[in-house]
Write a protein that holds these residues in place. Structure first.
Motif, mmCIF file in Angstrom:
data_model
loop_
_atom_site.group_PDB
_atom_site.id
_atom_site.type_symbol
_atom_site.label_atom_id
_atom_site.label_comp_id
_atom_site.label_asym_id
_atom_site.label_seq_id
_atom_site.Cartn_x
_atom_site.Cartn_y
_atom_site.Cartn_z
ATOM 1 N N ASN A 198 -45.612 -28.940 -31.179
ATOM 2 C CA ASN A 198 -46.113 -27.905 -30.165
ATOM 3 C C ASN A 198 -44.869 -27.141 -29.376
ATOM 4 N N LEU A 199 -44.099 -28.018 -28.973
ATOM 5 C CA LEU A 199 -43.220 -27.333 -28.005
ATOM 6 C C LEU A 199 -41.944 -26.580 -28.684
ATOM 7 N N VAL A 200 -41.963 -26.963 -30.146
ATOM 8 C CA VAL A 200 -41.027 -26.155 -30.900
ATOM 9 C C VAL A 200 -41.425 -24.864 -31.142
ATOM 10 N N ARG A 201 -43.012 -24.762 -31.420
ATOM 11 C CA ARG A 201 -43.735 -23.716 -31.845
ATOM 12 C C ARG A 201 -43.617 -22.788 -30.667
ATOM 13 N N GLU A 202 -43.916 -23.330 -29.389
ATOM 14 C CA GLU A 202 -43.762 -22.398 -28.322
ATOM 15 C C GLU A 202 -42.476 -21.965 -27.988
ATOM 16 N N GLN A 203 -41.202 -22.614 -28.272
ATOM 17 C CA GLN A 203 -40.031 -22.032 -28.038
ATOM 18 C C GLN A 203 -39.835 -20.737 -29.050
ATOM 19 N N HIS A 204 -40.625 -20.902 -30.276
ATOM 20 C CA HIS A 204 -40.457 -19.649 -31.309
ATOM 21 C C HIS A 204 -40.963 -18.543 -30.719
ATOM 22 N N VAL A 205 -42.242 -18.784 -29.960
ATOM 23 C CA VAL A 205 -42.924 -17.725 -29.591
ATOM 24 C C VAL A 205 -42.237 -17.260 -28.529
ATOM 25 N N MET A 259 -49.041 -25.246 -24.690
ATOM 26 C CA MET A 259 -49.686 -25.895 -25.728
ATOM 27 C C MET A 259 -50.426 -24.768 -26.632
ATOM 28 N N CYS A 260 -50.386 -24.966 -27.800
ATOM 29 C CA CYS A 260 -50.925 -24.181 -28.805
ATOM 30 C C CYS A 260 -52.169 -24.608 -29.835
ATOM 31 N N ILE A 261 -53.088 -23.925 -30.125
ATOM 32 C CA ILE A 261 -54.018 -24.455 -31.116
ATOM 33 C C ILE A 261 -53.903 -23.603 -32.384
ATOM 34 N N ASP A 262 -53.672 -24.407 -33.360
ATOM 35 C CA ASP A 262 -53.151 -24.103 -34.643
ATOM 36 C C ASP A 262 -54.657 -24.125 -35.451
ATOM 37 N N THR A 263 -55.044 -22.912 -36.135
ATOM 38 C CA THR A 263 -56.223 -22.759 -36.881
ATOM 39 C C THR A 263 -55.794 -22.221 -38.378
ATOM 40 N N PRO A 264 -55.532 -22.987 -39.271
ATOM 41 C CA PRO A 264 -55.226 -22.435 -40.499
ATOM 42 C C PRO A 264 -56.530 -21.914 -40.989
ATOM 43 N N ILE A 265 -56.493 -20.665 -41.770
ATOM 44 C CA ILE A 265 -57.801 -19.877 -42.350
ATOM 45 C C ILE A 265 -57.506 -19.700 -43.515
ATOM 46 N N GLN A 266 -58.360 -20.037 -44.239
ATOM 47 C CA GLN A 266 -58.296 -19.680 -45.752
ATOM 48 C C GLN A 266 -59.813 -19.407 -46.201
ATOM 49 N N SER A 267 -60.035 -18.201 -46.574
ATOM 50 C CA SER A 267 -61.258 -17.510 -46.827
ATOM 51 C C SER A 267 -61.365 -16.367 -47.791
ATOM 52 N N GLN A 268 -62.549 -15.981 -47.965
ATOM 53 C CA GLN A 268 -62.638 -14.781 -48.851
ATOM 54 C C GLN A 268 -63.177 -13.456 -47.910
ATOM 55 N N GLN A 269 -62.647 -13.569 -46.733
ATOM 56 C CA GLN A 269 -63.060 -12.455 -45.865
ATOM 57 C C GLN A 269 -61.925 -11.868 -45.273
ATOM 58 N N SER A 270 -62.161 -10.487 -44.860
ATOM 59 C CA SER A 270 -61.181 -9.599 -44.295
ATOM 60 C C SER A 270 -60.761 -10.217 -42.857
ATOM 61 N N THR A 304 -53.228 -19.912 -30.916
ATOM 62 C CA THR A 304 -53.675 -19.560 -29.307
ATOM 63 C C THR A 304 -53.118 -20.205 -28.517
ATOM 64 N N PHE A 305 -52.306 -19.496 -27.403
ATOM 65 C CA PHE A 305 -51.292 -20.174 -26.624
ATOM 66 C C PHE A 305 -51.842 -20.251 -25.164
ATOM 67 N N ASP A 306 -51.670 -20.968 -24.303
ATOM 68 C CA ASP A 306 -52.028 -21.173 -23.150
ATOM 69 C C ASP A 306 -51.617 -19.899 -22.034
ATOM 70 N N ASN A 307 -50.623 -19.398 -22.436
ATOM 71 C CA ASN A 307 -50.028 -18.360 -21.637
ATOM 72 C C ASN A 307 -50.723 -16.952 -22.054
ATOM 73 N N GLY A 308 -51.697 -17.013 -22.694
ATOM 74 C CA GLY A 308 -52.503 -15.709 -23.172
ATOM 75 C C GLY A 308 -51.840 -14.951 -24.319
ATOM 76 N N ILE A 309 -51.303 -15.641 -24.967
ATOM 77 C CA ILE A 309 -50.635 -14.853 -26.320
ATOM 78 C C ILE A 309 -51.640 -15.338 -27.551
ATOM 79 N N LEU A 310 -52.015 -14.387 -28.332
ATOM 80 C CA LEU A 310 -52.720 -14.715 -29.624
ATOM 81 C C LEU A 310 -51.822 -14.275 -30.752
ATOM 82 N N ILE A 311 -51.474 -15.181 -31.756
ATOM 83 C CA ILE A 311 -50.946 -14.862 -33.097
ATOM 84 C C ILE A 311 -51.650 -15.016 -34.028
ATOM 85 N N HIS A 312 -52.102 -13.928 -34.880
ATOM 86 C CA HIS A 312 -52.748 -14.219 -36.199
ATOM 87 C C HIS A 312 -52.339 -13.366 -37.467
ATOM 88 N N GLY A 313 -52.342 -13.993 -38.901
ATOM 89 C CA GLY A 313 -51.777 -13.216 -39.630
ATOM 90 C C GLY A 313 -51.437 -14.141 -40.947
#
Length: 324
Positions: free
Chosen positions: A168-175, A1-12, A30-39
């Motif tokens: 979520n399963l498709v996204r985990e496959q991509h990861v 499972m992953c948690i998808d958090t879109p970020i739209q801000s005026q911050q670095s 954020t994925f349950d297996n301990g992988i974090l992706i942000h960008g």
């Protein structure tokens, strides 16, 4: 499972408490297996220097567009995606200081894949060259951002309209596929002729050091550190001295001076700014401690840096990634 958090801000994105220096559209996964992706994509309307404490992890930085100047302690990295996407993997076995230089008008599209070392250790065979990579502090390796990797990154950064099991399963496959492609490149890792020190620390010591590193710019009492790691002050001092060969106070003083030296060398701080930022009430006291630690005064260091810059002013160095 992953948690998808879109970020739209005026911050670095480099730090949550940063001032309003950028307009960004990014995604944090954020994925349950301990992988974090942000960008994502970020445009900066003013120059800034970002610093924070980076914790134990393997970090893949993939730059799709633009240029990045960053580093971990004394390790400097420069990625330039003018012609094609660039990437770097850096292993962090103990907390260290991350620095990034942001230039006004800069526009970058990048992604960071942050992986806990346990993810690797639970999957690697005993004699894998990747073991040496994840055991060596600040080991680094250039990543070839292939078209397949680029496509996977682009798909992962797309906002998910509906949080469904199928999506979520498709996204985990991509990861998983992305990690497979990245790890395959780490199997080509060749350590430098002079290998960096392999660092192993206990979990308790890692917690102590991480807490100290996060608080290098403010006063830190032994009682506060001890409370954070659920130890008595005497146990903290004994445990730290046995594993590190120096006292807690000596370690804090040394690390403050090391980080201050990096900031001065890179022109990110003046001598006075470095002195006040790292706990010295007077620059003269800072200069004395600095010379005792490094055998050279801060002003001598600044003069050497200026002379070196002048000699190299007509050269055009091109760094693909961190030095091996």
């Amino acid at each position: 499972m992953c948690i998808d958090t879109p970020i739209q801000s005026q911050q670095s994105l480099s730090r949550q408490s940063s001032t309003q220096t950028a307009e960004s559209t990014a995604t944090r996964l954020t994925f349950d297996n301990g992988i974090l992706i942000h960008g994502g994509s970020t445009s900066h309307d003013k120059s800034a220097n970002v610093t924070y404490s980076a914790s134990e992890s393997i970090v893949f930085t993939l730059l799709i567009k633009g240029e990045l100047h960053f580093g971990y302690d004394h390790l400097d990295c420069h990625l330039d995606a003018t012609g094609s996407a660039k990437g770097i993997a850096v292993n962090i076995t103990k907390p260290c200081c991350f620095q990034r230089q942001i230039n006004k008008g800069e526009h970058v599209k990048k992604v960071h894949i942050v992986v806990k070392p346990e993810w690797f250790r639970s999957r690697l065979e005993d004699q894998s060259p990747v073991n040496q990579f994840i055991d060596t502090h600040l080991a680094n390796w250039e990543i070839n951002v292939t078209s397949e990797i680029n496509l996977l990154v682009t798909e992962l950064l797309q906002p998910m309209e509906h949080q469904t099991l199928a999506n979520n399963l498709v996204r985990e496959q991509h990861v998983n596929l992305l990690m497979q492609l990245l790890v395959q490149q780490l199997y080509q890792y060749t350590p430098p002729a002079v290998s960096p020190q392999v660092t192993h620390t206990s979990n308790e010591l890692a917690q102590i050091i991480e807490f100290i590193e996060r608080n290098l710019k403010q006063p830190v009492a032994l009682s506060e550190i001890a409370r954070h790691v659920c130890m008595s002050v005497s146990s903290l001092q004994r445990h730290f001295k046995e594993e590190m060969g120096e006292t807690v106070q000596q370690y804090i003083r040394k690390r403050r001076l090391e980080i201050a030296k990096i900031q001065i060398e890179k022109g990110l701080m003046s001598i006075s700014e470095a002195a006040y930022s790292y706990g010295y009430k007077h620059p003269s006291n800072f200069s004395l401690a600095f010379k005792k630690e490094f055998g050279i005064s801060p002003i001598e260091l600044v003069n050497i840096q200026a002379e070196t810059h002048e000699r190299n002013s007509n050269r055009r160095p091109y760094l693909m990634a961190c030095p091996q």
